[in-house]
Scaffold this active site. Structure first.
Site, PDB file in Angstrom:
ATOM      1  N   HIS A 101     -37.944  25.740  17.914  1.00  0.00           N
ATOM      2  CA  HIS A 101     -37.116  25.121  18.959  1.00  0.00           C
ATOM      3  C   HIS A 101     -36.854  23.640  18.644  1.00  0.00           C
ATOM      4  CE1 HIS A 101     -35.684  23.929  22.879  1.00  0.00           C
ATOM      5  NE2 HIS A 101     -35.771  25.172  23.315  1.00  0.00           N
ATOM      6  N   GLU A 104     -37.591  33.824  26.567  1.00  0.00           N
ATOM      7  CA  GLU A 104     -38.105  32.905  25.541  1.00  0.00           C
ATOM      8  C   GLU A 104     -39.638  32.793  25.625  1.00  0.00           C
ATOM      9  OE1 GLU A 104     -35.931  29.157  24.243  1.00  0.00           O
ATOM     10  OE2 GLU A 104     -37.574  28.304  25.424  1.00  0.00           O
ATOM     11  N   THR A 133     -43.621  24.398  26.127  1.00  0.00           N
ATOM     12  CA  THR A 133     -43.411  24.979  27.464  1.00  0.00           C
ATOM     13  C   THR A 133     -43.701  26.477  27.491  1.00  0.00           C
ATOM     14  OG1 THR A 133     -41.054  25.183  26.970  1.00  0.00           O
ATOM     15  CG2 THR A 133     -41.743  23.217  28.160  1.00  0.00           C
ATOM     16  N   PHE A 185     -23.960  37.617  23.378  1.00  0.00           N
ATOM     17  CA  PHE A 185     -23.605  38.010  24.744  1.00  0.00           C
ATOM     18  C   PHE A 185     -22.723  36.928  25.357  1.00  0.00           C
ATOM     19  CE2 PHE A 185     -26.568  41.542  25.821  1.00  0.00           C
ATOM     20  CZ  PHE A 185     -27.255  41.592  24.619  1.00  0.00           C
ATOM     21  N   ASP A 225     -23.441  29.930  23.349  1.00  0.00           N
ATOM     22  CA  ASP A 225     -23.036  28.535  23.631  1.00  0.00           C
ATOM     23  C   ASP A 225     -23.444  27.660  22.440  1.00  0.00           C
ATOM     24  OD1 ASP A 225     -25.715  29.131  24.348  1.00  0.00           O
ATOM     25  OD2 ASP A 225     -25.837  27.357  25.621  1.00  0.00           O
TER      26      ASP A 225
HETATM   27  C1  LIG Z   1     -32.362  26.109  23.345  1.00  0.00           C
HETATM   28  C2  LIG Z   1     -32.887  27.376  23.884  1.00  0.00           C
HETATM   29  O1  LIG Z   1     -33.876  27.851  23.409  1.00  0.00           O
HETATM   30  N1  LIG Z   1     -32.231  27.941  24.924  1.00  0.00           N
HETATM   31  C3  LIG Z   1     -32.802  28.974  25.752  1.00  0.00           C
HETATM   32  C4  LIG Z   1     -32.776  28.477  27.162  1.00  0.00           C
HETATM   33  O2  LIG Z   1     -31.586  27.896  27.712  1.00  0.00           O
HETATM   34  P1  LIG Z   1     -29.998  27.915  27.488  1.00  0.00           P
HETATM   35  O3  LIG Z   1     -29.450  26.819  28.295  1.00  0.00           O
HETATM   36  O4  LIG Z   1     -29.615  27.890  26.071  1.00  0.00           O
HETATM   37  O5  LIG Z   1     -29.581  29.320  28.117  1.00  0.00           O
HETATM   38  P2  LIG Z   1     -28.079  29.852  28.220  1.00  0.00           P
HETATM   39  O6  LIG Z   1     -27.445  29.330  29.460  1.00  0.00           O
HETATM   40  O7  LIG Z   1     -27.394  29.587  26.956  1.00  0.00           O
HETATM   41  O8  LIG Z   1     -28.309  31.429  28.386  1.00  0.00           O
HETATM   42  C5  LIG Z   1     -28.681  32.230  27.269  1.00  0.00           C
HETATM   43  C6  LIG Z   1     -27.528  33.151  26.827  1.00  0.00           C
HETATM   44  O9  LIG Z   1     -27.261  34.139  27.838  1.00  0.00           O
HETATM   45  C7  LIG Z   1     -25.874  34.451  27.864  1.00  0.00           C
HETATM   46  N2  LIG Z   1     -25.291  34.074  29.175  1.00  0.00           N
HETATM   47  C8  LIG Z   1     -25.965  33.281  30.044  1.00  0.00           C
HETATM   48  C9  LIG Z   1     -25.414  32.979  31.287  1.00  0.00           C
HETATM   49  C10 LIG Z   1     -24.142  33.496  31.630  1.00  0.00           C
HETATM   50  O10 LIG Z   1     -23.581  33.246  32.721  1.00  0.00           O
HETATM   51  N3  LIG Z   1     -23.477  34.257  30.722  1.00  0.00           N
HETATM   52  C11 LIG Z   1     -24.028  34.568  29.503  1.00  0.00           C
HETATM   53  O11 LIG Z   1     -23.384  35.260  28.714  1.00  0.00           O
HETATM   54  C12 LIG Z   1     -25.230  33.673  26.714  1.00  0.00           C
HETATM   55  O12 LIG Z   1     -25.233  34.461  25.550  1.00  0.00           O
HETATM   56  C13 LIG Z   1     -26.171  32.492  26.564  1.00  0.00           C
HETATM   57  O13 LIG Z   1     -26.040  31.899  25.278  1.00  0.00           O
HETATM   58  O14 LIG Z   1     -33.378  29.452  28.012  1.00  0.00           O
HETATM   59  C14 LIG Z   1     -32.829  30.743  28.019  1.00  0.00           C
HETATM   60  C15 LIG Z   1     -33.634  31.642  28.925  1.00  0.00           C
HETATM   61  O15 LIG Z   1     -34.554  31.009  29.678  1.00  0.00           O
HETATM   62  C16 LIG Z   1     -32.806  31.328  26.623  1.00  0.00           C
HETATM   63  O16 LIG Z   1     -34.115  31.603  26.161  1.00  0.00           O
HETATM   64  C17 LIG Z   1     -32.113  30.347  25.724  1.00  0.00           C
HETATM   65  O17 LIG Z   1     -32.037  30.854  24.454  1.00  0.00           O
HETATM   66 MN   LIG Z   2     -27.873  28.680  25.067  1.00  0.00          MN
END
Ligand SMILES: CC(=O)N[C@H]1[C@@H](OP(=O)(O)OP(=O)(O)OC[C@H]2O[C@@H](n3ccc(=O)[nH]c3=O)[C@H](O)[C@@H]2O)O[C@H](CO)[C@H](O)[C@@H]1O
Ligand SMILES: [Mn+2]
Length: 318
Positions: free
Chosen positions: A197, A267, A209, A85, A177
């Site tokens: 994780h 998650e 967590t 996504f 990302d």
């Molecule tokens: C290391 C890990 O386990 N990371 C988790 C964590 O932080 P993350 O910091 O990894 O979350 P994130 O910001 O990457 O969001 C998850 C995913 O949603 C999509 N996205 C998000 C925001 C946006 O504006 N546009 C978009 O496309 C994108 O595919 C992204 O990879 O928490 C999230 C939800 O609580 C997810 O469970 C992630 O998998």
């Molecule tokens: Mn991510």
């Protein structure tokens, strides 16, 4: 006389050398050709666990033979659906994600990417290899990153049910990302696959967590839970992942009706699901590392990692 003694000595040394080499050769012939690998092919790691208490393998470098495992799956003509996504500013991650996947992810196998985005015009034009396909699906924009992240479960549930049945054998659902740096291939396949994780693989359970409020459907009591899994990568057979995504979507809807949002969103629900539906295979943090610049003695090869990002800059909200 001394000349003669020296000759005998050299002859003796040569005899020893030939004898030892021969016995080594005979030993090798007996163990590997006569017995095959079932007795002596001892792959494994002693510094990390490579099997769970319910006998699911935990995939680490050194626990599998890629040549053997590739040849098994080569005969099966499999297709691996891969979902990602990219909404809002996250489209910027697509180029590296796709290019690095083409270099390292299921190389030589059929892969069909399903890319969900609110801006199809921002999808980069990445050259795909043979038998590699990309389908772009448009989604409406959303203004909370938590909603984007959580909505993935319901969208995947629908994709699997409506479109994938005759199109794929396995599915992996990945964060965007991220970037591939090393082999991620058929060794990762299984009925239900979770990725440990990277921040918690070496942490005690009380640090995990998990959602700790009993009011949430994702609640896990302090004395329960085996591993802490990432929400950024999971997969398995279509049937099992359909059941996973459907269950998480339903549990999140109950939480919404009760005005509660689990601490780590989908998650948290994924971890609850894995508590009662044990993964049949676990992938070590090699399959989702923190950031390429960080290291750990246990992780001999980084296959896939998060990229460093400035959350405040890329997310639509905090
Ligand atoms: C290391 C890990 O386990 N990371 C988790 C964590 O932080 P993350 O910091 O990894 O979350 P994130 O910001 O990457 O969001 C998850 C995913 O949603 C999509 N996205 C998000 C925001 C946006 O504006 N546009 C978009 O496309 C994108 O595919 C992204 O990879 O928490 C999230 C939800 O609580 C997810 O469970 C992630 O998998
Ligand atoms: Mn991510």
């Amino acid at each position: 006389m001394t000349m003669r003694l020296r000759q005998i000595f050299y002859f003796f040394l040569l005899g020893m050398f030939v004898g030892l080499s021969l016995s080594g050769l005979i030993y090798w012939v007996i163990t590997s050709i006569w017995f095959g690998n079932h007795l002596t092919g001892n792959l494994g790691r002693t510094d990390v666990a490579s099997v769970t208490q319910w006998l699911a393998p935990i995939v680490w470098e050194g626990t599998f033979d890629s040549t053997v495992i590739d040849s098994i799956y080569k005969q099966q003509n499999i297709t691996v659906a891969t979902t990602v996504f990219a909404l809002g500013k996250y489209t910027r991650f697509l180029k590296d994600f796709l290019e690095s996947a083409e270099e390292h992810y299921f190389v030589g196998f059929r892969v069909h990417y399903y890319l969900f985005t609110d801006q199809p015009e921002e999808v980069p034009n990445v050259k795909l290899g043979q038998e590699r396909y990309l389908t772009v699906k448009k989604l409406p924009s959303m203004n909370r990153w938590q909603d984007i992240s959580m909505s993935r479960m319901g969208i995947l549930e629908k994709l699997i049910k409506d479109e994938l049945a005759s199109e794929a054998d396995y599915i992996f659902c990945l964060d965007v990302d991220t970037k591939f740096h090393g082999r991620w291939s058929v060794e990762s396949l299984g009925r239900l696959v979770g990725v440990i994780h990277p921040w918690f693989f070496d942490a005690p359970r009380f640090i995990f967590t998990y959602e700790r409020r009993p009011e949430s459907q994702a609640y896990i009591p302090a004395e329960e839970g085996d591993y802490y899994f990432t929400g950024a990568a999971f997969g398995g057979s279509l049937e099992d992942v359909h059941h996973l995504t459907k269950t998480c979507r339903e549990q999140m809807n109950i939480d919404i009706a009760n005005s509660i949002e689990a601490i780590w969103h989908e998650e948290s629900h994924l971890n609850k699901y894995f508590l009662h539906n044990k993964p049949s295979k676990l992938l070590s943090p090699e399959y989702l590392w923190r950031d390429i610049s960080m290291s750990s003695g246990y992780v001999k090869i980084i296959r896939f990692s998060h990229v460093a990002k400035n959350n405040a800059e890329v997310r639509p909200n905090l």
